[in-house]
Structure formats: structure tokens, C-alpha cells
Design a protein around this motif. Structure first.
Motif, PDB file in Angstrom:
ATOM      1  N   ALA A 104      61.290  35.686 -10.525  1.00  0.00           N
ATOM      2  CA  ALA A 104      60.962  36.605  -9.428  1.00  0.00           C
ATOM      3  C   ALA A 104      60.005  37.703  -9.856  1.00  0.00           C
ATOM      4  N   CYS A 105      60.139  38.220 -11.067  1.00  0.00           N
ATOM      5  CA  CYS A 105      59.389  39.411 -11.484  1.00  0.00           C
ATOM      6  C   CYS A 105      58.324  39.037 -12.500  1.00  0.00           C
ATOM      7  N   CYS A 106      57.230  39.767 -12.452  1.00  0.00           N
ATOM      8  CA  CYS A 106      56.176  39.604 -13.433  1.00  0.00           C
ATOM      9  C   CYS A 106      56.668  40.096 -14.795  1.00  0.00           C
ATOM     10  N   GLY A 107      56.452  39.307 -15.842  1.00  0.00           N
ATOM     11  CA  GLY A 107      56.913  39.654 -17.171  1.00  0.00           C
ATOM     12  C   GLY A 107      58.313  39.169 -17.483  1.00  0.00           C
ATOM     13  N   GLU A 108      58.950  38.453 -16.565  1.00  0.00           N
ATOM     14  CA  GLU A 108      60.304  37.960 -16.806  1.00  0.00           C
ATOM     15  C   GLU A 108      60.306  36.732 -17.720  1.00  0.00           C
ATOM     16  N   LEU A 109      59.266  35.896 -17.617  1.00  0.00           N
ATOM     17  CA  LEU A 109      59.165  34.704 -18.453  1.00  0.00           C
ATOM     18  C   LEU A 109      57.692  34.385 -18.665  1.00  0.00           C
ATOM     19  N   LEU A 110      57.313  34.134 -19.917  1.00  0.00           N
ATOM     20  CA  LEU A 110      55.951  33.750 -20.260  1.00  0.00           C
ATOM     21  C   LEU A 110      55.947  32.346 -20.844  1.00  0.00           C
ATOM     22  N   HIS A 111      54.856  31.618 -20.604  1.00  0.00           N
ATOM     23  CA  HIS A 111      54.646  30.298 -21.190  1.00  0.00           C
ATOM     24  C   HIS A 111      53.514  30.403 -22.207  1.00  0.00           C
ATOM     25  N   LEU A 112      53.747  29.912 -23.409  1.00  0.00           N
ATOM     26  CA  LEU A 112      52.712  29.879 -24.444  1.00  0.00           C
ATOM     27  C   LEU A 112      52.580  28.446 -24.947  1.00  0.00           C
ATOM     28  N   ASP A 113      51.346  27.974 -24.968  1.00  0.00           N
ATOM     29  CA  ASP A 113      51.124  26.590 -25.399  1.00  0.00           C
ATOM     30  C   ASP A 113      49.717  26.473 -25.965  1.00  0.00           C
ATOM     31  N   GLY A 114      49.553  25.543 -26.892  1.00  0.00           N
ATOM     32  CA  GLY A 114      48.253  25.235 -27.465  1.00  0.00           C
ATOM     33  C   GLY A 114      47.799  23.856 -27.025  1.00  0.00           C
ATOM     34  N   SER A 115      46.526  23.754 -26.633  1.00  0.00           N
ATOM     35  CA  SER A 115      46.001  22.495 -26.113  1.00  0.00           C
ATOM     36  C   SER A 115      44.789  22.071 -26.932  1.00  0.00           C
ATOM     37  N   PRO A 116      44.945  21.099 -27.867  1.00  0.00           N
ATOM     38  CA  PRO A 116      43.773  20.584 -28.597  1.00  0.00           C
ATOM     39  C   PRO A 116      42.939  19.679 -27.703  1.00  0.00           C
ATOM     40  N   HIS A 117      41.625  19.900 -27.715  1.00  0.00           N
ATOM     41  CA  HIS A 117      40.755  19.159 -26.805  1.00  0.00           C
ATOM     42  C   HIS A 117      39.308  19.349 -27.259  1.00  0.00           C
ATOM     43  N   ALA A 118      38.435  18.495 -26.809  1.00  0.00           N
ATOM     44  CA  ALA A 118      36.993  18.661 -27.052  1.00  0.00           C
ATOM     45  C   ALA A 118      36.443  19.625 -26.006  1.00  0.00           C
ATOM     46  N   TRP A 119      36.692  20.908 -26.203  1.00  0.00           N
ATOM     47  CA  TRP A 119      36.355  21.915 -25.199  1.00  0.00           C
ATOM     48  C   TRP A 119      34.847  22.123 -25.061  1.00  0.00           C
ATOM     49  N   LEU A 120      34.096  21.981 -26.134  1.00  0.00           N
ATOM     50  CA  LEU A 120      32.643  22.152 -26.082  1.00  0.00           C
ATOM     51  C   LEU A 120      32.005  20.781 -25.893  1.00  0.00           C
ATOM     52  N   ALA A 121      31.637  20.484 -24.654  1.00  0.00           N
ATOM     53  CA  ALA A 121      31.082  19.164 -24.350  1.00  0.00           C
ATOM     54  C   ALA A 121      29.745  18.944 -25.042  1.00  0.00           C
ATOM     55  N   LEU A 122      28.996  20.015 -25.308  1.00  0.00           N
ATOM     56  CA  LEU A 122      27.706  19.882 -25.975  1.00  0.00           C
ATOM     57  C   LEU A 122      27.859  19.675 -27.478  1.00  0.00           C
ATOM     58  N   VAL A 123      29.071  19.915 -28.008  1.00  0.00           N
ATOM     59  CA  VAL A 123      29.362  19.651 -29.425  1.00  0.00           C
ATOM     60  C   VAL A 123      30.610  18.774 -29.457  1.00  0.00           C
ATOM     61  N   PRO A 124      30.511  17.489 -29.118  1.00  0.00           N
ATOM     62  CA  PRO A 124      31.715  16.650 -28.957  1.00  0.00           C
ATOM     63  C   PRO A 124      32.476  16.446 -30.258  1.00  0.00           C
ATOM     64  N   GLU A 125      31.827  16.578 -31.421  1.00  0.00           N
ATOM     65  CA  GLU A 125      32.550  16.360 -32.669  1.00  0.00           C
ATOM     66  C   GLU A 125      33.445  17.534 -33.043  1.00  0.00           C
ATOM     67  N   LEU A 126      33.272  18.680 -32.380  1.00  0.00           N
ATOM     68  CA  LEU A 126      34.084  19.858 -32.665  1.00  0.00           C
ATOM     69  C   LEU A 126      35.291  19.862 -31.730  1.00  0.00           C
ATOM     70  N   ARG A 127      36.472  19.713 -32.305  1.00  0.00           N
ATOM     71  CA  ARG A 127      37.709  19.680 -31.516  1.00  0.00           C
ATOM     72  C   ARG A 127      38.487  20.968 -31.783  1.00  0.00           C
ATOM     73  N   LEU A 128      38.586  21.832 -30.771  1.00  0.00           N
ATOM     74  CA  LEU A 128      39.239  23.123 -30.881  1.00  0.00           C
ATOM     75  C   LEU A 128      40.572  23.108 -30.146  1.00  0.00           C
ATOM     76  N   THR A 129      41.342  24.175 -30.318  1.00  0.00           N
ATOM     77  CA  THR A 129      42.642  24.326 -29.663  1.00  0.00           C
ATOM     78  C   THR A 129      42.614  25.598 -28.832  1.00  0.00           C
ATOM     79  N   LEU A 130      43.005  25.488 -27.583  1.00  0.00           N
ATOM     80  CA  LEU A 130      43.064  26.640 -26.684  1.00  0.00           C
ATOM     81  C   LEU A 130      44.496  27.169 -26.650  1.00  0.00           C
ATOM     82  N   ILE A 131      44.689  28.414 -27.085  1.00  0.00           N
ATOM     83  CA  ILE A 131      45.980  29.086 -27.007  1.00  0.00           C
ATOM     84  C   ILE A 131      46.015  29.854 -25.690  1.00  0.00           C
ATOM     85  N   ALA A 132      46.935  29.508 -24.812  1.00  0.00           N
ATOM     86  CA  ALA A 132      47.014  30.117 -23.492  1.00  0.00           C
ATOM     87  C   ALA A 132      48.409  30.675 -23.256  1.00  0.00           C
ATOM     88  N   VAL A 133      48.468  31.847 -22.620  1.00  0.00           N
ATOM     89  CA  VAL A 133      49.731  32.491 -22.240  1.00  0.00           C
ATOM     90  C   VAL A 133      49.680  32.734 -20.734  1.00  0.00           C
TER      91      VAL A 133
END
Length: 390
Positions: A104-133
Motif C-alpha cells: 500500500a505505501c511507498c517504501g514498504e517493499l523494494l525489488h532489486l535484481d540484476g539483468s545480464p543482457h547485450a544492452w549496447l546494440a552497437l557493441v554486441p560483444e559487450l554484455r553488461l548487467t543492469l542493476i535495477a531497484v
């Protein structure tokens, strides 16, 4: 056929007289006055084909309305792209499922996850991880940063950014990665009696750490990752971004504000669940902490870094003491014994502001003179007789 004999005779006569064209409904020969002009449809298809190929229809529709002045509806644009073969038609979803009710309230529960992916399409050989909250109550993206890998250090950096900006949440929901929990048996229950560096920091701050035992359990964060992979990759490609620093700058300045404006919503309860950090020293809590015993040469080691402890005031030697060694997020190290800091060191182990040795403290003490009378200023001396008379 579901029609009367009279209607069937009329359709047969039209077919015999005009052929297949005679079977077309004559009411459809006059185009609609609300139809979209053919040049506008061609412009949309050409825009998608040359610049925004790979965007989903909803994302492309939002950008086209915002940056290219497109006024057609989402449904028409989707049908046009599907008819041109630029977008696939998806099969119908499975059976109906019920989602967990958000907090119900903001700040009551947070989700944290890392997503490995080819985020830079112009550099496909570079595979980075996006940390999102993400906040559970509002779906607001509180933090997003591209990193080389998902590790204890990068997770602690994300937590420090969120805690400094927003405050302390009530609970954090993550997967069972090695930085989050210790799992004795693969795929089994986590061991809550032994905590990781992240678990220790959360416990000291009074934040509940909740493990997820399946991808479906953290479906909210999985859907966020899917949306980010679908949108961010294409936007970084269109923007011509090829470096990690430029991608993170685009995330902070452009993508996160637009994402929150599109997907976030007010919480059910306007009361905030964030707790102010207050007097909590995040630098000493959000760090890697290990217990060590000082060696005979007054040296403790953390990994490959050797830390030489200087002579402490009032103590002959520190050999045999059990101390706490902390590696902070900025790369520096500190050595503590309880609440006393024995030294601070840079990333290579060189002392920065180690304790002042006892010899130096003693040398700074003022010298005590037996004769405290003021000295006679230099100059001509008085005769003894005159001095005695005075």
C-alpha cells in the motif's frame, strides 16, 4: 448459409453478371471520411523501418507522438505494422492468473535484481548487467545502473544511492544470488543463520530481507527487466551510445524520468513508509567487513591487501588483537577494534591517517622548567649593590 432463398438468388445473379467483383459489398466502395492518408501511413512505416526497427508497438507509438507529431491511434498503428510484416502477431496469452496485491505505501517493499543482457546494440560483444531497484507500491524505478557484473560491491552501491536519496525501506525482495543469501544445497532453502555482507548491512539497518524461490515469485521485477530490455536497448541504439559511461548518463538524465512518467502510479495509501537514515553511518555499514587477528608484525590482511597498524597510544603492541577490517565502497580500508579506529588506508594499503604514535605525542608535550620566573631581558646588567637595594 443462414440466408433466405431470395437473397441467395440475388447474390447468384450478381455473380453471373459481374463475376467475383459483384460479390463485394457495395457499401464498402465509398472510403471513410476519417481514414488516414496513404502518405502518412507510408511515412510511419518508413520511420519504423529505417530508424525504430525492433521497438514494440507501444514504445514506438509513444516516441512517434512525442518526437514526430504522429496523431494516429495505437490500434491503427499496430494493424498497419502487422499488415506490412514489420511486427509479429502474438498468440493469445494462457489461462487467467491473479497477481499479488502490491504493497500500500511507498517504501514498504523494494525489488532489486540484476539483468545480464547485450544492452549496447552497437557493441554486441559487450554484455553488461543492469542493476535495477523498483518500488512495489508505485512501480517507480528508483535506481538503474549498468555494471560489468552483478556483485556485492555493485549491489551495495545501489543500496547506498537509494538509501541516501529516499531513506530506509521496510523490506527488500531479491533472488537467492550468492551476494544475497547462503544456500547450502542448490535450489534449497537459504541459511538465515549465516548472512552475507549485504544481509549483515540490511540487518544492522533494520530492513527485512526476503528471498524469492522462483522467477514467478518475483514476477514484478521480471516484468520490469523485460520492459527495460525491450525499450532501453533500442533507445541506446537510436542515440548512438557505445560506451558504459554514456549509457549510464542516458539512464539517469533521460530514460528513468521518462520511464517513471509512463509506468509509475500513485500508491494506494499516501502515507510514506520510508524511514530517515538519521545518525546511521552508511559508510561503516554498507561495506565489506571481515574479522581478523593481528599478526606478530602488527599487520592484518584482507585478501591480497596487507594493512600495517601503527603503534597505538597507551598500547605496547597490537599483536593478537581481534579487529574488524572494512573495505568501503570508495576502495579505502579501515581497521577497527570496537568503536576505536586503529587506522585508515587507501586502496593499495598505504596509510592515510593512521593513529599518531605515542613517541610523537610525547614530543609535543611542553617542557617543564624548575625555575618559572621570567627571564631578564637582554641588555646592560645592573650592579649588584643597586640590585640589592631595589
Amino acid at each position: 448459409l443462414g440466408m433466405s432463398a431470395r437473397t441467395l438468388r440475388r447474390w447468384r445473379e450478381r455473380y453471373e453478371q459481374y463475376g467475383y467483383v459483384g460479390l463485394v459489398d457495395k457499401r464498402r466502395q465509398s472510403p471513410s471520411v476519417r481514414r488516414v492518408a496513404a502518405p502518412e501511413v507510408e511515412r510511419l512505416l518508413r520511420l519504423y523501418r529505417e530508424r525504430y526497427r525492433g521497438f514494440n508497438v507501444r514504445h514506438f507509438h509513444q516516441i512517434a507522438r512525442r518526437e514526430h507529431g504522429v496523431t494516429v491511434s495505437y490500434s491503427f498503428l499496430k494493424q498497419a505494422l502487422q499488415a506490412a510484416g514489420l511486427v509479429k502477431t502474438h498468440r493469445a496469452r494462457g489461462r487467467h492468473r491473479c497477481r499479488r496485491e502490491p504493497r500500500a505505501c511507498c517504501g514498504e517493499l523494494l525489488h532489486l535484481d540484476g539483468s545480464p543482457h547485450a544492452w549496447l546494440a552497437l557493441v554486441p560483444e559487450l554484455r553488461l548487467t543492469l542493476i535495477a531497484v523498483v518500488d512495489d507500491a508505485t512501480k517507480r524505478l528508483l535506481y538503474a545502473q549498468l555494471e560489468v557484473a552483478e556483485s556485492t560491491h555493485t549491489v551495495l552501491q545501489a543500496l547506498r544511492a537509494v538509501f541516501t536519496t529516499w531513506g530506509l525501506p521496510m523490506a527488500l525482495y531479491t533472488d537467492r544470488a550468492s551476494w544475497a543469501f547462503l544456500t547450502p544445497k542448490a535450489g534449497g532453502r537459504v541459511d538465515k543463520t549465516r548472512v552475507t555482507q549485504v544481509g549483515r548491512a540490511l540487518a544492522r539497518l533494520g530492513i527485512e530481507h526476503i528471498p524469492a524461490y522462483s522467477p514467478q515469485a518475483r514476477g514484478r521485477s521480471e516484468r520490469v527487466n523485460r520492459t527495460l530490455q525491450d525499450r532501453l536497448v533500442n533507445e541506446l541504439r537510436v542515440a548512438g551510445i557505445t560506451t558504459l559511461d554514456a549509457a549510464n548518463a542516458y539512464l539517469r538524465d533521460v530514460f528513468i524520468p521518462q520511464y517513471n512518467a509512463t509506468f509509475s502510479h500513485p500508491p494506494r495509501d499516501p502515507e510514506s513508509a520510508w524511514v530517515a537514515v538519521g545518525d546511521a553511518d552508511l559508510e561503516q555499514i554498507l561495506c565489506q567487513e571481515e574479522a581478523r587477528v593481528v599478526g606478530p608484525d602488527n599487520v592484518v590482511a584482507l585478501g591480497a591487501i596487507a594493512l600495517q597498524i601503527a603503534k597505538q597510544p597507551g598500547r605496547r603492541t597490537c599483536t593478537g588483537l581481534t579487529v574488524t577490517v572494512r573495505r568501503h565502497l570508495d576502495g579505502t580500508h579501515t581497521v577497527w577494534r570496537g568503536g576505536q579506529r586503529l587506522g585508515r588506508y587507501d586502496a593499495t594499503g598505504k596509510p592515510v591517517d593512521a593513529a599518531v604514535p605515542v613517541e610523537r605525542l610525547r614530543s609535543r608535550r611542553p617542557t617543564r622548567h624548575l625555575d618559572r620566573r621570567p627571564k631578564t631581558p637582554a641588555g646592560p646588567q645592573r650592579p649588584p649593590a643597586l640590585t640589592a637595594a631595589v
